[in-house]
Scaffold this motif. Structure first.
Motif, PDB file in Angstrom:
ATOM      1  N   GLU A 132       0.820  -1.226   0.000  1.00  0.00           N
ATOM      2  CA  GLU A 132       0.000   0.000   0.000  1.00  0.00           C
ATOM      3  C   GLU A 132       0.848   1.269   0.000  1.00  0.00           C
ATOM      4  O   GLU A 132       0.381   2.330  -0.400  1.00  0.00           O
ATOM      5  N   GLU A 133       2.123   1.138   0.444  1.00  0.00           N
ATOM      6  CA  GLU A 133       3.005   2.306   0.526  1.00  0.00           C
ATOM      7  C   GLU A 133       3.703   2.629  -0.796  1.00  0.00           C
ATOM      8  O   GLU A 133       4.365   3.660  -0.904  1.00  0.00           O
ATOM      9  N   MET A 134       3.558   1.762  -1.787  1.00  0.00           N
ATOM     10  CA  MET A 134       4.229   2.019  -3.059  1.00  0.00           C
ATOM     11  C   MET A 134       3.696   3.303  -3.696  1.00  0.00           C
ATOM     12  O   MET A 134       2.493   3.569  -3.652  1.00  0.00           O
ATOM     13  N   GLN A 135       4.604   4.062  -4.294  1.00  0.00           N
ATOM     14  CA  GLN A 135       4.238   5.327  -4.928  1.00  0.00           C
ATOM     15  C   GLN A 135       3.309   5.059  -6.114  1.00  0.00           C
ATOM     16  O   GLN A 135       3.501   4.103  -6.860  1.00  0.00           O
ATOM     17  N   SER A 136       2.270   5.907  -6.285  1.00  0.00           N
ATOM     18  CA  SER A 136       1.334   5.690  -7.395  1.00  0.00           C
ATOM     19  C   SER A 136       1.412   6.777  -8.477  1.00  0.00           C
ATOM     20  O   SER A 136       1.210   6.495  -9.648  1.00  0.00           O
ATOM     21  N   HIS A 137       1.672   8.020  -8.088  1.00  0.00           N
ATOM     22  CA  HIS A 137       1.656   9.156  -9.027  1.00  0.00           C
ATOM     23  C   HIS A 137       0.324   9.232  -9.773  1.00  0.00           C
ATOM     24  O   HIS A 137       0.273   9.705 -10.910  1.00  0.00           O
ATOM     25  N   VAL A 138      -0.752   8.774  -9.136  1.00  0.00           N
ATOM     26  CA  VAL A 138      -2.050   8.746  -9.818  1.00  0.00           C
ATOM     27  C   VAL A 138      -2.476  10.148 -10.257  1.00  0.00           C
ATOM     28  O   VAL A 138      -3.129  10.328 -11.290  1.00  0.00           O
ATOM     29  N   HIS A 163     -15.026 -13.945  -9.611  1.00  0.00           N
ATOM     30  CA  HIS A 163     -14.189 -14.535  -8.561  1.00  0.00           C
ATOM     31  C   HIS A 163     -13.581 -13.508  -7.617  1.00  0.00           C
ATOM     32  O   HIS A 163     -12.933 -13.881  -6.649  1.00  0.00           O
ATOM     33  N   LEU A 164     -13.763 -12.228  -7.910  1.00  0.00           N
ATOM     34  CA  LEU A 164     -13.125 -11.192  -7.100  1.00  0.00           C
ATOM     35  C   LEU A 164     -14.123 -10.122  -6.667  1.00  0.00           C
ATOM     36  O   LEU A 164     -14.947  -9.694  -7.467  1.00  0.00           O
ATOM     37  N   GLU A 165     -13.980  -9.723  -5.433  1.00  0.00           N
ATOM     38  CA  GLU A 165     -14.742  -8.569  -4.957  1.00  0.00           C
ATOM     39  C   GLU A 165     -13.861  -7.342  -5.231  1.00  0.00           C
ATOM     40  O   GLU A 165     -12.793  -7.184  -4.639  1.00  0.00           O
ATOM     41  N   LEU A 166     -14.288  -6.511  -6.172  1.00  0.00           N
ATOM     42  CA  LEU A 166     -13.435  -5.410  -6.622  1.00  0.00           C
ATOM     43  C   LEU A 166     -13.658  -4.141  -5.799  1.00  0.00           C
ATOM     44  O   LEU A 166     -14.784  -3.806  -5.470  1.00  0.00           O
ATOM     45  N   PRO A 167     -12.573  -3.426  -5.473  1.00  0.00           N
ATOM     46  CA  PRO A 167     -12.714  -2.165  -4.729  1.00  0.00           C
ATOM     47  C   PRO A 167     -13.322  -1.079  -5.611  1.00  0.00           C
ATOM     48  O   PRO A 167     -13.591  -1.309  -6.797  1.00  0.00           O
ATOM     49  N   ASP A 168     -13.537   0.099  -5.038  1.00  0.00           N
ATOM     50  CA  ASP A 168     -14.168   1.162  -5.838  1.00  0.00           C
ATOM     51  C   ASP A 168     -13.211   1.670  -6.916  1.00  0.00           C
ATOM     52  O   ASP A 168     -12.012   1.369  -6.920  1.00  0.00           O
ATOM     53  N   HIS A 169     -13.758   2.463  -7.820  1.00  0.00           N
ATOM     54  CA  HIS A 169     -13.039   2.902  -9.014  1.00  0.00           C
ATOM     55  C   HIS A 169     -11.769   3.683  -8.675  1.00  0.00           C
ATOM     56  O   HIS A 169     -10.707   3.477  -9.286  1.00  0.00           O
ATOM     57  N   LYS A 170     -11.862   4.553  -7.695  1.00  0.00           N
ATOM     58  CA  LYS A 170     -10.712   5.390  -7.308  1.00  0.00           C
ATOM     59  C   LYS A 170      -9.559   4.517  -6.818  1.00  0.00           C
ATOM     60  O   LYS A 170      -8.395   4.741  -7.179  1.00  0.00           O
ATOM     61  N   ASP A 171      -9.878   3.513  -5.998  1.00  0.00           N
ATOM     62  CA  ASP A 171      -8.834   2.615  -5.480  1.00  0.00           C
ATOM     63  C   ASP A 171      -8.207   1.783  -6.597  1.00  0.00           C
ATOM     64  O   ASP A 171      -7.001   1.499  -6.575  1.00  0.00           O
ATOM     65  N   LEU A 172      -9.014   1.409  -7.580  1.00  0.00           N
ATOM     66  CA  LEU A 172      -8.479   0.647  -8.706  1.00  0.00           C
ATOM     67  C   LEU A 172      -7.539   1.512  -9.551  1.00  0.00           C
ATOM     68  O   LEU A 172      -6.488   1.038  -9.992  1.00  0.00           O
ATOM     69  N   LEU A 173      -7.910   2.771  -9.764  1.00  0.00           N
ATOM     70  CA  LEU A 173      -7.028   3.677 -10.509  1.00  0.00           C
ATOM     71  C   LEU A 173      -5.679   3.811  -9.806  1.00  0.00           C
ATOM     72  O   LEU A 173      -4.626   3.802 -10.440  1.00  0.00           O
ATOM     73  N   THR A 174      -5.730   3.910  -8.475  1.00  0.00           N
ATOM     74  CA  THR A 174      -4.489   4.017  -7.690  1.00  0.00           C
ATOM     75  C   THR A 174      -3.654   2.757  -7.837  1.00  0.00           C
ATOM     76  O   THR A 174      -2.440   2.823  -8.063  1.00  0.00           O
ATOM     77  N   LEU A 175      -4.297   1.592  -7.743  1.00  0.00           N
ATOM     78  CA  LEU A 175      -3.561   0.328  -7.831  1.00  0.00           C
ATOM     79  C   LEU A 175      -2.930   0.135  -9.210  1.00  0.00           C
ATOM     80  O   LEU A 175      -1.765  -0.270  -9.318  1.00  0.00           O
ATOM     81  N   SER A 177      -2.014   2.462 -11.209  1.00  0.00           N
ATOM     82  CA  SER A 177      -0.903   3.422 -11.281  1.00  0.00           C
ATOM     83  C   SER A 177       0.304   2.927 -10.489  1.00  0.00           C
ATOM     84  O   SER A 177       1.453   3.103 -10.903  1.00  0.00           O
ATOM     85  N   GLN A 178       0.035   2.309  -9.330  1.00  0.00           N
ATOM     86  CA  GLN A 178       1.129   1.737  -8.533  1.00  0.00           C
ATOM     87  C   GLN A 178       1.863   0.651  -9.312  1.00  0.00           C
ATOM     88  O   GLN A 178       3.099   0.592  -9.312  1.00  0.00           O
ATOM     89  N   VAL A 179       1.113  -0.210  -9.981  1.00  0.00           N
ATOM     90  CA  VAL A 179       1.726  -1.297 -10.753  1.00  0.00           C
ATOM     91  C   VAL A 179       2.527  -0.730 -11.924  1.00  0.00           C
ATOM     92  O   VAL A 179       3.624  -1.206 -12.228  1.00  0.00           O
ATOM     93  N   ALA A 180       2.007   0.320 -12.564  1.00  0.00           N
ATOM     94  CA  ALA A 180       2.724   0.935 -13.693  1.00  0.00           C
ATOM     95  C   ALA A 180       4.062   1.505 -13.249  1.00  0.00           C
ATOM     96  O   ALA A 180       5.063   1.411 -13.970  1.00  0.00           O
ATOM     97  N   CYS A 181       4.096   2.094 -12.053  1.00  0.00           N
ATOM     98  CA  CYS A 181       5.329   2.724 -11.556  1.00  0.00           C
ATOM     99  C   CYS A 181       6.279   1.735 -10.894  1.00  0.00           C
ATOM    100  O   CYS A 181       7.490   1.993 -10.830  1.00  0.00           O
TER     101      CYS A 181
END
Length: 433
Positions: A132-138, A163-175, A177-181
């Protein structure tokens, strides 16, 4: 597992960079600083059937998943080990058939979400940095990247919501972005793409164009090894980008992908730029405007080639390489990095077309110049020696082949460690010949 530390290392505030990692004891060139298991990882779809989905071992005779027929494993143990992640895709692959097409990033994000749901405490890849601490630069993402993220989120809902309970849209955008960085491309010994992974502890390491360490892979684990002698207090620094290119190109790439400009010694002095942008020697010196126009042409050609790679035929791509090399060669020396870039692409096309002689012709030029332009212990140099060595062996030019493979081995003993699987296999390869 509670928050801990890695022996010989500590997290600190790096001046001008934010969080960073530094050593608390000396490390010698080739010494392992630490190894990190992946928080989550995914094998590239195009490598299915060649590598085990769970441990990334390359071997023949892998066992196929009986349900989806798409995933392959070493044995039942590997298949069971991967089921918690593979089940996210298995039934969907059957249900959607040929329409099942999530991106590699979407597949990785799905696995991260699945792990987050079952994980109750820190895992072994989060000793000094939580995911959760990874930088996102969202907040820095431009419209083009945001549209790509939106498409990936739509695919996540389409292919994984069962198969997955997905978080809200804002949290997905952050995640996303975190993976991209912070995502790492897992590559083989010849730098071919095998998959993508996230290693939170490794993501803490800052960038420099004069790196002190290098990241290589052992299965799905990341190994961080010193490529410079380090003393207590030295910051651990890796390169986020290909270091072949001149300062302006490197910093454009860093700003586009990671939202910062490098201020390392090399970026301040630009000491290697002249050699990297070498022009032909002529009795009448080439005008600066002509050189600048050719740099623009080179950058445009590189972009166009990247866009056309999956559209044009191999022979058309080779023609494009040869035409651009002829055009640039009127102004640029063969050692100019834009010439080298197109030579490398031409070599790749020759390999695809199984033209070993053509690939060797380009490769011999490239490796001689790579050795001068890249830092010591560069994977780009070792992978080029490997490719050339193996091509020589195919053509039964054993003496020169062994010589090239030995040069690759000398670099890899530092970057991968003397006991790495790739080195063991390489030694066998050389003995068999």
């Amino acid at each position: 597992m509670t928050g801990g530390c890695i022996e010989g290392l500590e997290r600190f505030d790096s001046p001008g960079k934010g969080r960073g990692l530094r050593v608390t004891r000396p490390f010698k060139v080739g010494e392992l600083l630490f190894s990190s298991q992946a928080y989550s990882y995914v094998l590239s779809v195009k490598e299915r059937g060649c590598y085990c989905e769970f441990c990334f071992t390359r071997k023949e005779g892998l066992a196929r998943c009986g349900k989806c027929k798409r995933a392959f494993y070493c044995n039942v143990k590997c298949q069971k080990g991967d089921w918690a992640m593979h089940k996210l895709e298995c039934s969907a692959i059957n249900a959607f058939g040929e329409k099942w097409c999530p991106s590699e990033t979407t597949r990785l994000v799905a696995r991260i979400l699945a792990k987050k749901k079952t994980q109750k405490e820190r895992c072994a890849s989060e000793r000094i940095l939580l995911i959760e601490e990874m930088q996102s630069h969202v907040e820095d993402v431009d419209n083009e990247k945001r549209e790509m993220n939106e498409a990936d989120i739509a695919a996540l809902h389409r292919f994984y919501s069962k198969h997955l309970e997905l978080p809200d849209h804002k949290d997905l955008l952050t995640l996303f972005s975190q993976v991209a960085c912070n995502g790492f491309t897992i590559e083989d010994d010849e730098l071919s793409h095998m998959g993508t992974a996230v290693y939170p502890d490794v993501a803490l390491i800052n960038h420099s164009c004069l790196p002190s360490v290098i990241v290589t892979y052992n299965g799905t684990a990341a190994d961080v090894r010193a490529v410079q002698d380090m003393k207590p207090g030295d910051e651990v620094l890796i390169s986020y980008i290909d270091l072949l290119y001149p300062t302006d190109d490197r910093n454009n790439r860093l700003r586009e992908s990671y939202y910062f400009t490098c201020e390392c010694k090399e970026c301040k002095t630009k000491s290697k730029d002249k050699a990297k942008l070498k022009v032909r020697k002529r009795s009448d010196p080439i005008e600066p405007e002509v050189i600048n126009n050719m740099v623009r042409y080179a950058r445009k050609t590189i972009r166009e080639f990247r866009a056309l790679k999956s559209i044009k035929t191999p022979s058309e791509l080779l023609d494009m390489c040869e035409q651009s090399l002829e055009e640039m060669g009127a102004v640029f020396d063969d050692s100019n990095v834009y010439m080298l870039h197109m030579m490398y692409q031409a070599m790749g096309v020759c390999l695809y077309m199984q033209d070993a002689d053509g690939a060797i012709r380009y490769g011999e030029k490239i490796v001689k110049l790579y050795s001068k332009l890249y830092p010591a212990y560069s994977l780009n140099v070792s992978s080029m020696y490997l490719k050339l060595g193996r091509l020589y062996m195919v053509l039964e030019r054993h003496s020169v082949g062994i010589s090239a493979l030995k040069k690759a081995m000398a670099i890899m003993e530092v970057t991968h460690g003397k006991n790495h699987f790739y080195l063991t296999e390489l030694r066998k390869e050389m003995l068999q010949k």
